[in-house]
Design a protein around this motif. Structure first.
Motif: not given
Length: 570
Positions: A546-568
């Motif tokens: 669970t700890f690693t899933i949490y940590a990786n999801a936060f890491r990926v979330a940062d990339h998704i933010v950039k993806h979303w901002q690029q779409n904007l």
């Protein structure tokens, strides 16, 4: 309404994404198959947990088909499936908002640098599909630290031979410890072991709008009525909803992800609480409904572009499923053999033991006879615990030594002995479940759920190396119990998977031919699809996931933010 991000699932892999994107200003939708329960609904109901599996679906409504390997009298092997509605063997772990993170024990050990490069360090193992991760420990370390702060992890760093590099100490002090913790420390020191405190995703002091632990003694498998446990719901989703940017639709069972001519996801189809079909749209999509169900959903989302299932033109979805290998051990402390002081310490209820051993996280022992016959292998972790639930403790006393049911005075005597004459200290071993061709998820062609959709068929083949490592570690735990003076010591190692620890099925990697996701957990084939639960893991490591899933999801979330901002911008 069209959302910026639609997330399927709401547990440890989903909640960091929802939290991060909502905080960034995106309009986020979560579709969760289960109900939205809060602290008010989480009672310490032993019958609900031990006998009724209250937070999971009825197996008559939703089930899996589990394939096991058998041998004929002539020595030939074959695989045979059995629906879990017949076996009663549930593979569900918490179908509610926040998912199984509501019911975890919260052992938050980090992976170590070696976990990211098993193939490089130990070479290929015949019959196993071991691969290095496409990221390093250093890539994930800042996100482990973020989880410790934002989700709330209590602990203390103690130097030991396999201590992983850290950028900071734990943000919350250790939880109150059971007196037996010092027994473990003393025995470990005598025989040259290094006993270490276990970090827990449980608040030791109130913070972030949540109360601290009340030490009820009921944690694992129970929802937390104080909010101290760092579930995705209590720690992240509550705050994300408060931004006004997150919408959660509970009792929403997603059954198909539609794709357009360009191969991207165009819509999500789900059943609402009344069984009516609904459709939602977003720009980006995240699937995080735990490893088996994530693979099932992608495999079921067939289209002209993806005849074998969404993101599965390379045939890798569902492959290389992993659980957690290992075993258990136990030893009894007989009250009449202890001083009154020791008895009082042993009978203490509430505080956690919070002790682990990681001396053999890497095995380098000529006496270890592993598959590669080198004396070297990836090892694992040993965690110590008590079973506090009286119903669970009583389970088994209803039969005599011949397996016959007992009742009346005989049963009364057995129960009295169980609860008044001794207490059992247990340990759990966690080591790698190697990915193989015989552990995977597919769709069953004959069994459907209550909505008429094919259920997941799960083959649970294991590798012999897993058992060798698990037995090696269990014997180390056995030696500690002996030093502590325990009686009736026994250990057990099994090739059957613990159903609360699952990962893989959509492993990430560099090569699109052998992996489903890139290093940022974005689908190689579907440009607007991310998978952020434990499915991404190519190997599981030797600690709870669970700890690693949490940590990786936060890491990926940062990339998704950039993806979303690029779409904007575009």
């Amino acid at each position: 309404m069209k959302y910026d991000i639609c997330i399927v699932g709401s547990g440890a892999g989903a909640s960091p994404v929802a939290y991060t994107l909502a905080k960034a200003g995106a309009k986020v939708l979560i579709l969760e198959k289960g109900p939205w329960l809060t602290e008010k609904e989480f009672f310490k109901d032993e019958l609900a947990i031990s006998l009724r599996d209250a937070y999971n679906p009825s197996l008559n409504d939703e089930q899996h088909v589990i394939e096991e390997q058998y041998e004929t009298e002539s020595g030939e092997s074959f695989w045979q499936g059995e629906p879990t509605s017949e076996s009663g063997w549930s593979f569900w772990n918490g179908n509610v908002v926040g998912g199984s993170s509501n019911f975890m024990s919260g052992y938050f050990h980090r992976l170590k640098p070696i976990d990211f490069r098993l193939k490089t360090e130990f070479g290929e193992i015949p019959g196993a599909n071991v691969e290095d991760w496409p990221i390093t420990y250093q890539d994930l370390e800042p996100y482990y630290a973020r989880v410790e702060r934002v989700v709330g992890v209590s602990g203390k760093v103690v130097k030991h031979p396999h201590q992983e590099p850290r950028s900071s100490d734990f943000p919350y002090p250790p939880l109150a410890e059971h007196a037996v913790s010092t027994w473990i420390d003393q025995a470990a020191k005598i025989i040259g072991y290094h006993s270490i405190p276990v970090p827990r995703a449980v608040l030791s002091r109130p913070d972030m709008g949540r109360n601290s632990c009340e030490y009820s003694g009921y944690c694992s498998s129970y929802g937390c009525s104080t909010g101290a446990k760092g579930s995705g719901r209590a720690a992240l989703l509550n705050h994300a909803v408060a931004t006004g940017n997150l919408t959660i639709i509970p009792n929403a069972k997603v059954y198909h992800l539609a794709s357009n001519a360009s191969g991207d996801i165009s819509a999500v189809h789900y059943y609402n609480q009344f069984g009516h079909k609904k459709t939602v749209n977003a720009s980006l999509y995240v699937v995080a409904c735990q490893a088996i169900e994530t693979s099932r959903l992608l495999l079921a989302s067939k289209s002209k572009q993806y005849p074998n299932g969404l993101a599965n033109n390379n045939g890798q979805v569902g492959k290389n499923l992993v659980f957690s290998a290992g075993g258990t051990g136990r030893g009894d402390f007989i009250y009449e053999e202890l001083s009154e002081t020791k008895q009082a310490e042993l009978k203490q209820v509430g505080p956690f033991i919070n002790r682990a051993l990681q001396d053999w996280y890497q095995i380098d022992d000529k006496e270890f006879d592993g598959v590669n016959k080198q004396g070297k292998a990836k090892g694992g972790t040993i965690d110590f615990l008590f079973y506090q639930n009286p119903i669970a403790r009583a389970n088994g006393t209803e039969r005599d030594s011949n397996g016959e049911l007992i009742w009346g005075e005989q049963l009364q005597t057995a129960l009295h002995k169980e609860f008044t004459s001794y207490k059992t200290l247990r340990f759990e071993v966690f080591n790698d479940w190697l990915p193989t061709d015989d552990c995977f998820v597919s769709l069953d062609e004959n069994i459907t759920d209550k909505w008429g959709d094919p259920v997941a068929k799960v083959r649970i083949g294991s590798h012999e190396h897993d058992l060798l490592v698990g037995e090696y570690l269990a014997k180390k735990g056995e030696k500690l119990l002996e030093q502590m003076g325990a009686k009736n010591i026994s250990i057990s190692v099994s090739s059957y998977p613990p159903t609360n620890l699952m990962a893989g099925g959509c492993r990430f990697g560099v090569d699109p031919k052998t992996s489903v996701l890139d290093k940022n957990c974005r689908s190689h084939e579907v440009s607007n699809l991310y998978v952020t639960d434990g499915s991404f893991m190519p190997t599981g490591g030797s600690v709870p996931y669970t700890f690693t899933i949490y940590a990786n999801a936060f890491r990926v979330a940062d990339h998704i933010v950039k993806h979303w901002q690029q779409n904007l911008v575009s």
